[in-house]
Design a protein around this motif. Structure first.
Motif, short mmCIF file in Angstrom:
data_model
loop_
_atom_site.label_atom_id
_atom_site.label_comp_id
_atom_site.label_asym_id
_atom_site.label_seq_id
_atom_site.Cartn_x
_atom_site.Cartn_y
_atom_site.Cartn_z
N LEU A 74 54.69 24.11 36.06
CA LEU A 74 53.38 23.71 35.57
C LEU A 74 52.82 22.60 36.46
O LEU A 74 53.38 21.51 36.53
N VAL A 75 51.72 22.90 37.15
CA VAL A 75 51.02 21.92 37.99
C VAL A 75 49.60 21.78 37.45
O VAL A 75 48.85 22.77 37.41
N ASP A 76 49.23 20.59 37.05
CA ASP A 76 47.96 20.39 36.37
C ASP A 76 46.77 20.92 37.18
O ASP A 76 45.89 21.59 36.64
N GLU A 77 46.71 20.59 38.46
CA GLU A 77 45.54 20.95 39.24
C GLU A 77 45.40 22.46 39.42
O GLU A 77 44.28 22.98 39.47
N ILE A 78 46.51 23.18 39.45
CA ILE A 78 46.43 24.64 39.53
C ILE A 78 45.94 25.20 38.20
O ILE A 78 45.07 26.07 38.16
N ALA A 79 46.49 24.70 37.11
CA ALA A 79 46.06 25.16 35.79
C ALA A 79 44.58 24.87 35.57
O ALA A 79 43.83 25.73 35.07
N GLU A 80 44.13 23.68 35.93
CA GLU A 80 42.73 23.30 35.75
C GLU A 80 41.81 24.17 36.59
O GLU A 80 40.72 24.56 36.14
N TYR A 81 42.22 24.48 37.82
CA TYR A 81 41.43 25.35 38.68
C TYR A 81 41.29 26.73 38.06
O TYR A 81 40.19 27.29 37.98
N CYS A 82 42.39 27.30 37.59
CA CYS A 82 42.36 28.63 37.01
C CYS A 82 41.53 28.67 35.73
O CYS A 82 40.79 29.63 35.49
N LEU A 83 41.63 27.63 34.92
CA LEU A 83 40.82 27.56 33.71
C LEU A 83 39.34 27.51 34.06
O LEU A 83 38.51 28.18 33.44
N ALA A 84 39.00 26.73 35.07
CA ALA A 84 37.60 26.61 35.48
C ALA A 84 37.06 27.91 36.05
O ALA A 84 35.89 28.25 35.87
N GLU A 85 37.93 28.66 36.74
CA GLU A 85 37.53 29.93 37.36
C GLU A 85 37.73 31.12 36.43
O GLU A 85 37.43 32.25 36.80
N ASP A 86 38.24 30.87 35.23
CA ASP A 86 38.53 31.91 34.24
C ASP A 86 39.50 32.95 34.80
O ASP A 86 39.34 34.15 34.61
N VAL A 87 40.52 32.46 35.50
CA VAL A 87 41.58 33.30 36.02
C VAL A 87 42.80 33.16 35.11
O VAL A 87 43.29 32.03 34.93
N PRO A 88 43.30 34.22 34.53
CA PRO A 88 44.51 34.10 33.71
C PRO A 88 45.65 33.50 34.52
O PRO A 88 45.89 33.92 35.67
N ILE A 89 46.33 32.54 33.95
CA ILE A 89 47.43 31.88 34.64
C ILE A 89 48.62 31.75 33.70
O ILE A 89 48.45 31.47 32.50
N TYR A 90 49.82 31.98 34.26
CA TYR A 90 51.05 31.84 33.51
C TYR A 90 51.95 30.86 34.26
O TYR A 90 52.74 31.26 35.12
N PRO A 91 51.81 29.55 33.99
CA PRO A 91 52.65 28.57 34.67
C PRO A 91 54.03 28.51 34.03
O PRO A 91 54.19 28.71 32.83
N GLY A 92 55.01 28.24 34.84
CA GLY A 92 56.38 28.20 34.34
C GLY A 92 56.64 26.97 33.48
O GLY A 92 56.26 25.86 33.83
N THR A 93 57.30 27.20 32.35
CA THR A 93 57.74 26.11 31.47
C THR A 93 59.16 26.42 31.00
O THR A 93 59.55 27.58 30.94
N MET A 94 59.89 25.37 30.67
CA MET A 94 61.23 25.60 30.11
C MET A 94 61.62 24.54 29.09
O MET A 94 62.68 24.62 28.49
N THR A 95 60.76 23.54 28.88
CA THR A 95 61.05 22.49 27.90
C THR A 95 59.87 22.33 26.96
O THR A 95 58.74 22.73 27.25
N ALA A 96 60.13 21.67 25.83
CA ALA A 96 59.07 21.40 24.87
C ALA A 96 57.99 20.52 25.49
O ALA A 96 56.80 20.69 25.23
#
Length: 213
Positions: free
Chosen positions: A93-115
């Motif tokens: 999970l990288v904030d700037e990648i997630a924020e970019y994809c949200l702004a561009e309306d691109v579905p994104i699945y960032p990796g997570t493994m902890t709460a």
């Protein structure tokens, strides 16, 4: 695209991983997977020419949704989006990648493994994440625990998923789909045994149908 992606994953909740330097092989692999009923494909960017394979699939394969995986940086996310990637998958999970994809309306699945990582994704506005590496991060028991707390979140477990445990993951309401490389074994790809890949895809579709029934 988002609605179509959700519809396809609802029908066949398995995302095979494709990784090869040869664009022609990438296309044949994608065709073989689609013939077996899997039309949402993640091309993993783990080699220098992997993006060329993704672009070839986009141009030459009919009715296949193609995403880019192993996206590590914002520049890489921008590059694959501009090249036509229809969704993006990251190992973390990288904030700037997630924020970019949200702004561009691109579905994104960032990796997570902890709460903590899931909560961070939730705070950023995401409701779907990758769970990686699934088997090492606690597998089904961990997903049950996360799902009970983050009731709006949906997970795509990847890493250690196989035909043997696919049904266990898909039996969870919090799992939107499973990703995996078992559907594209290196020996079958290298030998050009695309019929074997189609059979594996058909098997996964059958398992998924039973698990979700």
């Amino acid at each position: 695209m988002r609605d179509e992606l959700v519809a396809r994953l609802t029908n066949a909740p398995v995302v095979p991983l494709v990784g090869t330097d040869d664009a022609d092989v990438a296309v044949k692999t994608a065709d073989a997977l689609a013939a077996g009923g899997l039309s949402v494909i993640e091309v993993v960017l783990r080699s220098d020419n992997a993006q060329a394979g993704m672009e070839a699939i986009l141009k030459r394969c009919d009715d296949v949704i193609v995403g880019a995986g192993t996206v590590l940086t914002l520049d890489q996310a921008k590059a694959v989006h501009q090249a036509g990637a229809q969704f993006i998958v990251c190992p973390g999970l990288v904030d700037e990648i997630a924020e970019y994809c949200l702004a561009e309306d691109v579905p994104i699945y960032p990796g997570t493994m902890t709460a903590g990582e899931v909560q961070r994704a939730y705070a950023l506005g995401l409701r779907e994440v990758k769970f990686f590496p699934a088997s090492l991060a606690g597998g089904v028991p961990m997903l049950k625990a996360l799902g009970s707390v983050f009731r709006e979140m949906r997970f795509m477990p990847t890493g250690g998923v196989s035909a043997a445990n696919l049904s266990e993951f898909l039996a969870l309401d919090s799992v939107i789909a499973c990703g995996g490389s078992w559907l594209t074994p290196k020996d079958a790809v290298a030998s050009g045994d695309f019929a074997a890949i189609t059979r594996l895809a058909e098997e996964a579709v059958s398992i998924a149908a039973t698990a979700r029934s």
